[in-house]
Design a protein around this motif. Structure first.
Motif, PDB file in Angstrom:
ATOM      1  N   PRO A  70       0.832  -1.196   0.000  1.00  0.00           N
ATOM      2  CA  PRO A  70       0.000   0.000   0.000  1.00  0.00           C
ATOM      3  C   PRO A  70       0.871   1.252   0.000  1.00  0.00           C
ATOM      4  N   GLU A  77      -1.110   5.278   3.369  1.00  0.00           N
ATOM      5  CA  GLU A  77      -2.052   4.266   3.853  1.00  0.00           C
ATOM      6  C   GLU A  77      -1.410   3.409   4.939  1.00  0.00           C
ATOM      7  N   GLN A  78      -0.105   3.140   4.801  1.00  0.00           N
ATOM      8  CA  GLN A  78       0.593   2.375   5.833  1.00  0.00           C
ATOM      9  C   GLN A  78       0.625   3.143   7.153  1.00  0.00           C
ATOM     10  N   ARG A 111      -1.659   5.172   8.198  1.00  0.00           N
ATOM     11  CA  ARG A 111      -3.010   5.053   8.759  1.00  0.00           C
ATOM     12  C   ARG A 111      -3.185   3.702   9.447  1.00  0.00           C
TER      13      ARG A 111
END
Length: 227
Positions: A23, A27-28, A30
């Motif tokens: 990702p 996103e990581q 998050r």
């Protein structure tokens, strides 16, 4: 044939790309943030790696996340080999919570306190005469520690014995303006503060000391002498 064999060998030595694309780093971040907020205990990088999609780099995500939380109310901190979200040190005072410890008075302490309140200034000997049993030092010390009684003037009698009186803290705790506002005997009996039992000496001889009453917590007593 030789050339084809050599070509196959070159392909074998070339590392294959992952079948799953990692990702995006945002996103990581998050994902790491969600895990840390939901976890009651600090989380290691290995644990994050096991949870996150294949190819993720939780160590890099932690570095970005730590920088992003700088100067905010919550910080990303390292705890040994693990990571956790913690309140900013300068805001710790907001998390403090004052609690009131409930302490049960023994029957001996309640009786002693009531006698002092209604007969003040009163000496230890006078308390013992009214109760019919000796007053242990622990009973008086407990009431002094709670700051519900204090030492009064010494009596102008042989030995100049010290007297005890109730304090303003005692009156304030029970919403009394002064000792004259104390409830009467009927109200005390109705509240369960005075037991309908024979006076000491009637029937079975009473105990010589109230030490046995020290651990006798007054469950079910009225709120008047219960805190």
């Amino acid at each position: 044939m030789t050339d084809e064999t050599e070509d196959h060998g070159d392909e074998a030595d070339t590392p294959r790309e992952s079948l799953f694309e990692a990702p995006p780093m945002g996103e990581q971040e998050r994902m790491v943030e969600a895990v840390l907020f939901a976890s009651a205990e600090p989380v290691t990088v290995r644990e994050l790696t096991d949870r996150m999609p294949h190819g993720s780099d939780p160590a890099e995500a932690l570095a970005h996340l730590r920088k992003r939380y700088e100067g905010r109310g919550v910080h990303l901190v390292r705890v040994g080999d693990a990571w956790a979200m913690r309140t900013a040190p300068d805001l710790g005072f907001l998390m403090q919570k004052e609690t009131v410890e409930t302490r049960k008075l023994s029957r001996a302490a309640i009786e002693t306190l009531a006698i002092i309140a209604y007969h003040q200034p009163v000496t230890r000997a006078e308390i013992e005469e009214i109760r019919g049993v000796s007053v242990s030092r622990g009973t008086v010390d407990q009431l002094l520690e709670m700051e519900w009684i204090r030492f009064g003037r010494r009596k102008m009698t042989p030995g100049r014995p010290v007297t005890f009186v109730v304090t303003e803290d005692f009156l304030d705790h029970f919403g009394l303006e002064n000792a004259r506002d104390l409830p009467g005997l009927k109200e005390l009996r109705a509240a369960g503060l005075l037991e309908n039992r024979p006076p000491p000496g009637a029937g079975t001889p009473g105990p010589e000391s109230d030490d046995d009453d020290e651990d006798d917590a007054t469950e079910g007593q009225s709120e008047l002498f219960e805190d």
